[in-house]
Design an enzyme around this catalytic site. Structure first.
Site, PDB file in Angstrom:
ATOM      1  N   LYS A   1     -10.881  -8.080  14.638  1.00 14.81           N
ATOM      2  CA  LYS A   1     -10.283  -8.249  15.971  1.00 14.81           C
ATOM      3  C   LYS A   1      -9.230  -7.176  16.214  1.00 14.81           C
ATOM      4  CE  LYS A   1      -6.778 -11.294  16.626  1.00 14.81           C
ATOM      5  NZ  LYS A   1      -5.593 -10.705  17.273  1.00 14.81           N
ATOM      6  N   ASN A   2      -8.301  -7.027  15.270  1.00 12.18           N
ATOM      7  CA  ASN A   2      -7.183  -6.120  15.510  1.00 12.18           C
ATOM      8  C   ASN A   2      -7.623  -4.658  15.557  1.00 12.18           C
ATOM      9  OD1 ASN A   2      -5.464  -8.240  15.726  1.00 12.18           O
ATOM     10  ND2 ASN A   2      -4.463  -7.977  13.742  1.00 12.18           N
TER      11      ASN A   2
ATOM     12  N   CYS B   1       6.364 -13.757  22.221  1.00 10.45           N
ATOM     13  CA  CYS B   1       5.285 -14.709  22.042  1.00 10.45           C
ATOM     14  C   CYS B   1       5.777 -15.735  21.038  1.00 10.45           C
ATOM     15  CB  CYS B   1       4.012 -14.017  21.577  1.00 10.45           C
ATOM     16  SG  CYS B   1       4.165 -13.279  19.977  1.00 10.45           S
TER      17      CYS B   1
ATOM     18  N   ARG C   1       9.133  -9.488  19.538  1.00 14.90           N
ATOM     19  CA  ARG C   1       8.175  -8.389  19.569  1.00 14.90           C
ATOM     20  C   ARG C   1       8.474  -7.320  20.629  1.00 14.90           C
ATOM     21  NH1 ARG C   1       2.375 -11.102  18.333  1.00 14.90           N
ATOM     22  NH2 ARG C   1       1.959  -9.136  17.319  1.00 14.90           N
TER      23      ARG C   1
ATOM     24  N   ASP D   1      -0.328 -12.014   8.673  1.00 13.71           N
ATOM     25  CA  ASP D   1      -1.413 -12.771   9.312  1.00 13.71           C
ATOM     26  C   ASP D   1      -2.147 -13.691   8.339  1.00 13.71           C
ATOM     27  OD1 ASP D   1      -0.788 -11.636  11.716  1.00 13.71           O
ATOM     28  OD2 ASP D   1      -2.501 -10.289  11.805  1.00 13.71           O
TER      29      ASP D   1
ATOM     30  N   ARG E   1      -9.365 -17.056  19.977  1.00 12.45           N
ATOM     31  CA  ARG E   1      -8.882 -15.685  20.144  1.00 12.45           C
ATOM     32  C   ARG E   1      -9.212 -14.850  18.908  1.00 12.45           C
ATOM     33  NH1 ARG E   1      -3.025 -15.362  20.475  1.00 12.45           N
ATOM     34  NH2 ARG E   1      -3.682 -13.200  20.332  1.00 12.45           N
TER      35      ARG E   1
END
Ligand code: UD1
Length: 422
Positions: A22-23, A118, A123, A308, A400
């Site tokens: 994803k990233n 978030c 961030r 993560d 997501r």
């Protein structure tokens, strides 16, 4: 809103295919903005964040099509007719800020909404701004939007990031490919997603050296061309599913998995008494004894232990033998899963950026709330070995970042189902 129900069901056995990252995909997609010619990504993951990035690129005038059931993303930014990344899209996903560098480099101007904070922390974007200003951009903040311009074009420069930020490295790297002269980025992030981006940019004609090390050197070129690039394996999805047989028992092969994507994560699992072996298709994982051993973890930039995977590791430590201390050094507010794990019987004390987990023999199923992407999946992992039923609510976060999670875990024997919400 959908919920996921997991029932503790003993050992898992079989294979789980790991998707493209994803990233990586979220930074490879904006790279299309750098070139008038097509960019095609293969091995793309099918996730809602990818749809959000698709929407954003389309709003800027890029053509983006999803082919082969979403596994291939074909893009062309021949006609960019808008240079404003609107708050309505950017607020949904912080990675939207990755259009700033490429738009600025290609068009000489860009207006990008600040993403805001978030759930896991403030961030800010100061390092992105610092790097782009070093390249000659003038950036002003007005009404929540960054207004960036480079009237005479970007010019290569030497810079040192105060922290090895992944997003800042990506934005600056993309912008510098079209800057005049040489750019040197010191203290650059070294994550595999950075190397993947550099590989893609090189395939488009960029001249980049040193990616994967703390110093990246870019020789600017006049234009970038077309490329087809396979997205690197998702190391976070890989690490997450590696923990499934460790928590629930059994043995699972992670297809496409590679040890060098995981840095300190594999070393910590080895110390916790987990067996990881490379096969010709990926990684085979199981725990060596009945219970894993407690290990201490500090999250750090790659190749350190990834933030993560911190929530998932905490889920594992809940039933480890002994006490484990987890220190979160990347984000200030990333322990929201701790009280939810506590509802399942875990014994966790949180103090600032440190969580102390006293291992218990078994967790008990409970209704719990997903607070962010990685926190959600940690609750599902915990539920795999808990006594009874765990209901994870608000699972839109999961979609997501994890494609077909129920199918992948169900395929190796987990009792897991999605209940459609209203
Ligand atoms: C990326 C990943 C995210 C991962 C994180 C750290 C994507 C889409 N997301 O996020 O999943 O958790 O890397 O591995 O790739 N910071 C500043 N100023 C800046 C930029 C960052 O202070 O200008 C701080 C952040 O607030 C945070 C830390 O640096 O505390 C790490 O952020 P960064 O490495 O930039 O993460 P992201 O690129 O946002």
């Amino acid at each position: 809103m959908d919920s996921i129900i997991v029932k503790g069901n003993g050992p898992l056995k079989g294979q789980i295919p790991i998707a493209g990252a994803k990233n990586a995909c979220l930074t490879l997609m904006p790279a299309t903005l750098l070139s008038e010619e097509p960019l095609t990504l293969t091995n793309a993951p099918r996730l809602s964040d990818i749809k959000t990035m698709t929407e954003l690129l389309q709003s800027l005038g890029a053509e983006v099509s999803s082919l082969q059931d979403g596994k291939v993303i074909a893009m062309s930014s021949h006609n960019l007719d808008n240079h404003i990344a609107d708050y309505d899209i950017v607020r949904k996903m912080r990675a939207s800020n990755l259009v700033l560098g490429p738009m600025l480099a290609r068009l000489g101007h860009a207006v990008v909404s600040l993403p805001g904070g978030c759930a896991i922390g403030a961030r800010p974007m100061d390092l992105h701004i610092y790097g782009l200003e070093k390249l000659g951009a003038q950036i002003e903040l007005k009404d929540g939007y960054l207004h960036a311009k480079a009237p005479g074009g970007l010019k290569g420069a030497e810079m040192e990031l105060g922290f090895a930020s992944v997003g800042a490295t990506e934005n600056i790297l993309m912008a510098s490919t079209l800057a005049k002269g040489t750019t040197v980025i010191k203290n650059a992030a070294r994550e595999p997603e950075i190397v993947d981006l550099a590989n893609c940019l090189r395939a488009m004609g960029a001249q980049i050296e040193g990616d994967g090390t703390p110093t990246i050197v870019v020789q600017g070129v006049d234009r970038l061309g077309s490329a087809t690039h396979p997205v690197v394996t998702d190391r976070i999805e890989l690490g997450t599913y590696m923990l499934a047989p460790v928590i629930a028992g059994g043995e699972v092969e992670l297809l496409g998995g590679k040890i060098d994507l995981l840095g300190a994560f594999c070393e910590k699992l080895d110390a916790a008494d987990v067996s990881i072996s490379e096969t010709d298709k990926g990684l085979l994982v199981s725990r060596r004894g009945d219970r894993v051993k407690a290990v201490d973890v500090v999250t750090e930039p790659f190749p350190g232990f990834p933030t993560d995977l911190q929530a998932q590791m905490m889920a594992l430590m809940c039933t480890a033998e002994g006490t484990s201390v987890l220190e979160e050094k990347i984000f200030e507010n990333r322990f929201m899963h701790a009280p939810e794990l506590g509802r399942m019987g875990a014994n966790i004390e949180v103090s600032g950026g440190t969580a102390t987990v006293h291992g218990v023999e078994r967790l008990k199923g409970a209704p719990v709330m997903a607070t962010d992407l990685r926190a959600s999946v940690s609750l599902i992992l915990a539920g795999l070995a808990a006594e009874g039923e765990t209901v994870v609510n608000r699972v839109y976060h999961l979609d997501r970042g994890y494609e077909r999670l129920e199918d992948k875990l169900g395929g190796v024997g987990a009792l897991i189902e999605r209940v459609q919400g209203v």
